[in-house]
Design an enzyme around this catalytic site. Structure first.
Site, short mmCIF file in Angstrom:
data_model
loop_
_atom_site.label_atom_id
_atom_site.label_comp_id
_atom_site.label_asym_id
_atom_site.label_seq_id
_atom_site.Cartn_x
_atom_site.Cartn_y
_atom_site.Cartn_z
CG HIS A 279 -2.99 3.75 1.94
ND1 HIS A 279 -3.54 3.29 0.78
CD2 HIS A 279 -3.00 2.71 2.81
CE1 HIS A 279 -3.86 2.01 0.93
NE2 HIS A 279 -3.54 1.64 2.15
CB CYS B 54 -0.96 0.00 1.17
SG CYS B 54 -2.10 -1.40 1.14
CG ASN C 43 -6.43 -0.48 1.45
OD1 ASN C 43 -5.77 -0.12 0.47
ND2 ASN C 43 -5.87 -0.90 2.58
N1 COA Z 1 -17.91 -7.75 10.73
C1 COA Z 1 -18.40 -7.86 11.97
N2 COA Z 1 -17.63 -8.08 13.05
C2 COA Z 1 -16.31 -8.19 12.85
C3 COA Z 1 -15.73 -8.07 11.59
C4 COA Z 1 -16.59 -7.86 10.49
N3 COA Z 1 -16.14 -7.73 9.24
N4 COA Z 1 -14.39 -8.23 11.70
C5 COA Z 1 -14.13 -8.41 13.00
N5 COA Z 1 -15.29 -8.40 13.69
C6 COA Z 1 -15.48 -8.56 15.15
C7 COA Z 1 -14.32 -9.28 15.80
O1 COA Z 1 -14.49 -10.67 15.74
C8 COA Z 1 -14.38 -8.75 17.19
O2 COA Z 1 -15.42 -9.42 17.89
P1 COA Z 1 -15.29 -9.75 19.47
O3 COA Z 1 -15.22 -8.42 20.13
O4 COA Z 1 -16.54 -10.49 19.73
O5 COA Z 1 -14.02 -10.56 19.58
C9 COA Z 1 -14.84 -7.30 17.04
O6 COA Z 1 -15.49 -7.26 15.74
C10 COA Z 1 -13.72 -6.31 17.08
O7 COA Z 1 -12.66 -6.78 16.23
P2 COA Z 1 -11.33 -5.98 16.05
O8 COA Z 1 -10.46 -6.73 15.11
O9 COA Z 1 -10.80 -5.58 17.40
O10 COA Z 1 -11.92 -4.68 15.31
P3 COA Z 1 -11.20 -3.34 14.99
O11 COA Z 1 -11.90 -2.22 15.64
O12 COA Z 1 -9.70 -3.41 15.18
O13 COA Z 1 -11.48 -3.21 13.44
C11 COA Z 1 -10.31 -3.45 11.37
C12 COA Z 1 -10.95 -4.17 12.55
C13 COA Z 1 -9.70 -4.46 10.45
C14 COA Z 1 -11.39 -2.65 10.67
C15 COA Z 1 -9.23 -2.48 11.92
O14 COA Z 1 -8.40 -3.15 12.85
C16 COA Z 1 -8.37 -1.90 10.84
O15 COA Z 1 -8.83 -1.21 9.97
N6 COA Z 1 -7.07 -2.17 10.89
C17 COA Z 1 -6.16 -1.69 9.90
C18 COA Z 1 -6.27 -2.56 8.67
C19 COA Z 1 -5.64 -1.93 7.48
O16 COA Z 1 -5.76 -0.75 7.26
N7 COA Z 1 -4.94 -2.73 6.69
C20 COA Z 1 -4.32 -2.31 5.50
C21 COA Z 1 -3.12 -1.50 5.82
S1 COA Z 1 -2.41 -0.91 4.36
#
Ligand code: COA
Length: 314
Positions: free
Chosen positions: A241, A112, A271
């Site tokens: 980004h 990315c 993304n």
């Molecule tokens: N739909 C519904 N629930 C979801 C889910 C989805 N798509 N994905 C995860 N969950 C759930 C998890 O299982 C977790 O449940 P629990 O509390 O019962 O265990 C809860 O939601 C929270 O999960 P978590 O992973 O802590 O969420 P988050 O707030 O960190 O959000 C992302 C997840 C991926 C959106 C976030 O971490 C993110 O954007 N990270 C950066 C990713 C990124 O930008 N990558 C590319 C970089 S170039």
């Protein structure tokens, strides 16, 4: 005479097929509300048979048109992609042949952060007087390496392409640039195959990526301001980004930049990895928000991790 690098044209292309959050609700244990709230993404484009080169070609044609140069005037093509059409030859050489250029062409892979790395590389060739016009492209078909049954990644990514022409000028367009890598985070975000000919999909520890992204992107934004002797109020637009609205908001808050000065496309693009910054740039140039002379802060981070940013006078 000292040479400088300036963006003289932008272009982008999105494949027509749309996948909305509501459509993902039908196949994944997720909801539009969760995706929108946690990421800011509502829908994304995905290819339906088109290749990474197809998307790059359309974006490049539009870019050359705006820059008012012919393909024969391009001295170098750098194509940032994580999703090349083949292991070899480089997708950039396929693009070179299809657009009708007669110049060296190579792919660059920094996931990315690919466009930031490519733009910085192009800048060196121009400032050193080697080349006059470099076509810098970010093109991705991430939908091909997504496990569509994995809700932690399938909701995030989309396909698309964006490009710029970077040309030699006697005034500085790119005023500051910096790239960095820390390769000790392999398991945080990677494609999980062991061998190159084995099928692999994107695997990610979202939380870990989130924290590192906020930290490094806020640091690079602060560094760019410091090294350029600028305050946030002197920045016309941040073109980040497009990974997650919460990451972008945290960075803007840290440097004191109002969100009204941030170009956002992730709601409809998701993304698009190396394509996201040139796509956002082109959208804002074409809708008239970004104008000649504007000071732009471009920055991005990708797996590895690799990250970087530039201060650009458009
Ligand atoms: N739909 C519904 N629930 C979801 C889910 C989805 N798509 N994905 C995860 N969950 C759930 C998890 O299982 C977790 O449940 P629990 O509390 O019962 O265990 C809860 O939601 C929270 O999960 P978590 O992973 O802590 O969420 P988050 O707030 O960190 O959000 C992302 C997840 C991926 C959106 C976030 O971490 C993110 O954007 N990270 C950066 C990713 C990124 O930008 N990558 C590319 C970089 S170039």
């Amino acid at each position: 005479m000292k040479r400088f690098a300036r963006i003289t044209g932008t272009g982008s292309y999105l494949p027509p097929k749309i996948i909305t959050n509501s459509e993902l609700e039908k196949t994944l244990d997720t909801s539009d509300e969760w995706i929108t709230g946690r990421t800011g993404i509502k829908e994304r484009r995905v290819v339906d048979g088109e290749s990474t080169c197809d998307l790059a070609l359309e974006a490049s044609k539009r870019t050359l048109e705006m820059a008012e140069i012919r393909a024969s005037e391009i001295d170098l093509i750098i194509l940032a992609t994580t999703t090349p059409d083949k292991i070899f030859p480089a997708t950039a050489t396929m693009l070179q042949s299809r657009i009708g250029a007669n110049c060296p062409a190579f792919d660059l892979q920094a996931v990315c952060a690919g466009f930031i790395f490519a733009l910085t590389t192009a800048q060196q060739y121009i400032e050193n007087g080697v080349y006059k016009n470099v076509l810098v492209v970010g093109s991705e078909t991430f939908s091909r390496i997504i496990d569509w049954n994995d809700r932690s990644t399938a909701i995030l990514f989309g396909d698309g392409a964006g490009a710029v022409v970077l040309s030699s000028d006697n005034t500085a367009g790119i005023k500051y640039s910096k790239i960095s890598s820390d390769g000790s985070y392999l398991s945080s975000l990677h494609v999980n195959n062991n061998y190159i000919n084995e099928i692999g999909y994107v695997e990610m520890s979202g939380n870990e990526v989130y924290k590192i992204a906020v930290k490094q992107l806020a640091n690079i934004a602060e560094e760019i301001l410091r090294e350029s002797n600028l305050t946030a109020s002197e920045i016309s637009w941040m073109v980040p980004h497009q990974a997650n609205i919460r990451i972008i908001t945290a960075i803007a808050k840290r440097i004191g930049l109002p969100m009204s000065k941030v170009i956002l496309t992730l709601e409809t693009h998701g993304n698009t990895s190396a394509a996201s910054i040139p796509l956002a740039l082109d959208v804002a140039v074409r809708d008239g928000r970004i104008k000649k002379g504007d000071k732009l802060l471009l920055e991005g981070i990708g797996a590895g991790f690799s990250w970087g940013g530039l201060l650009v006078e458009y």
